[in-house]
Design a protein around this motif. Structure first.
Motif, PDB file in Angstrom:
ATOM      1  N   GLN A  75       1.413   3.680   1.539  1.00  8.88           N
ATOM      2  CA  GLN A  75       0.160   3.012   1.194  1.00  8.88           C
ATOM      3  C   GLN A  75       0.274   1.518   1.450  1.00  8.88           C
ATOM      4  OE1 GLN A  75      -2.758   4.381   0.433  1.00  8.88           O
ATOM      5  NE2 GLN A  75      -3.634   2.345   0.433  1.00  8.88           N
ATOM      6  N   ASP A  78      -0.163   0.879   5.063  1.00  7.82           N
ATOM      7  CA  ASP A  78      -1.572   0.968   5.442  1.00  7.82           C
ATOM      8  C   ASP A  78      -2.312  -0.321   5.068  1.00  7.82           C
ATOM      9  OD1 ASP A  78      -1.206   3.523   6.400  1.00  7.82           O
ATOM     10  OD2 ASP A  78      -1.992   4.509   4.612  1.00  7.82           O
ATOM     11  N   GLU A  79      -2.028  -0.838   3.880  1.00  4.92           N
ATOM     12  CA  GLU A  79      -2.694  -2.062   3.429  1.00  4.92           C
ATOM     13  C   GLU A  79      -2.310  -3.238   4.316  1.00  4.92           C
ATOM     14  OE1 GLU A  79      -2.251  -2.764  -0.797  1.00  4.92           O
ATOM     15  OE2 GLU A  79      -2.430  -0.610  -1.168  1.00  4.92           O
ATOM     16  N   TRP A  80      -1.031  -3.348   4.648  1.00  5.17           N
ATOM     17  CA  TRP A  80      -0.585  -4.432   5.521  1.00  5.17           C
ATOM     18  C   TRP A  80      -1.223  -4.301   6.900  1.00  5.17           C
ATOM     19  CZ3 TRP A  80       1.201  -8.972   4.550  1.00  5.17           C
ATOM     20  CH2 TRP A  80       1.944  -9.208   3.408  1.00  5.17           C
TER      21      TRP A  80
END
Length: 111
Positions: A75, A78-80
């Motif tokens: 996760q 994905d955020e980065w």
């Protein structure tokens, strides 16, 4: 195999084969062959299109994530990726991004 993972993520997303192919702009026949492990070496461009629609990162398609890997780590990735993509789309250059990181390091050291 990659095809099995694509199929799993597609089904997890509640998409039909046709829907995924249409949204990603890829050939349904090729996607079907990939999911059935007839095609086993898709291009990076193909996988990028699929990953974007399925909202997963490339690593999740390329590597088996079931062997005890930490979902919070994925996760975070994905955020980065989203942050970097947003920075790129807003016109931030690599140099500007590097300058920001250096400034931030300097600022932390000053505390």
């Amino acid at each position: 195999m990659i095809g099995e993972r694509v199929k799993k993520y597609r089904k997890d997303a509640g998409m039909s084969l046709t829907e995924l192919a249409d949204r990603a702009g890829v050939a349904k026949s090729y996607l079907s062959a990939l999911e059935r492990n007839i095609q086993t070496n898709p291009s990076i461009q193909f996988l990028e299109k699929i990953a974007q629609v399925l909202k997963v990162n490339m690593d999740q398609l390329l590597n088996d994530q079931s062997s005890g890997s930490d979902n919070s780590y994925n996760q975070l990735d994905d955020e980065w990726q989203l942050l970097v993509k947003e920075a790129m789309e807003s016109g931030v250059s690599k140099e500007e991004f590097k300058e920001f990181l250096e400034f931030n390091k300097w600022k932390i050291q000053q505390k």
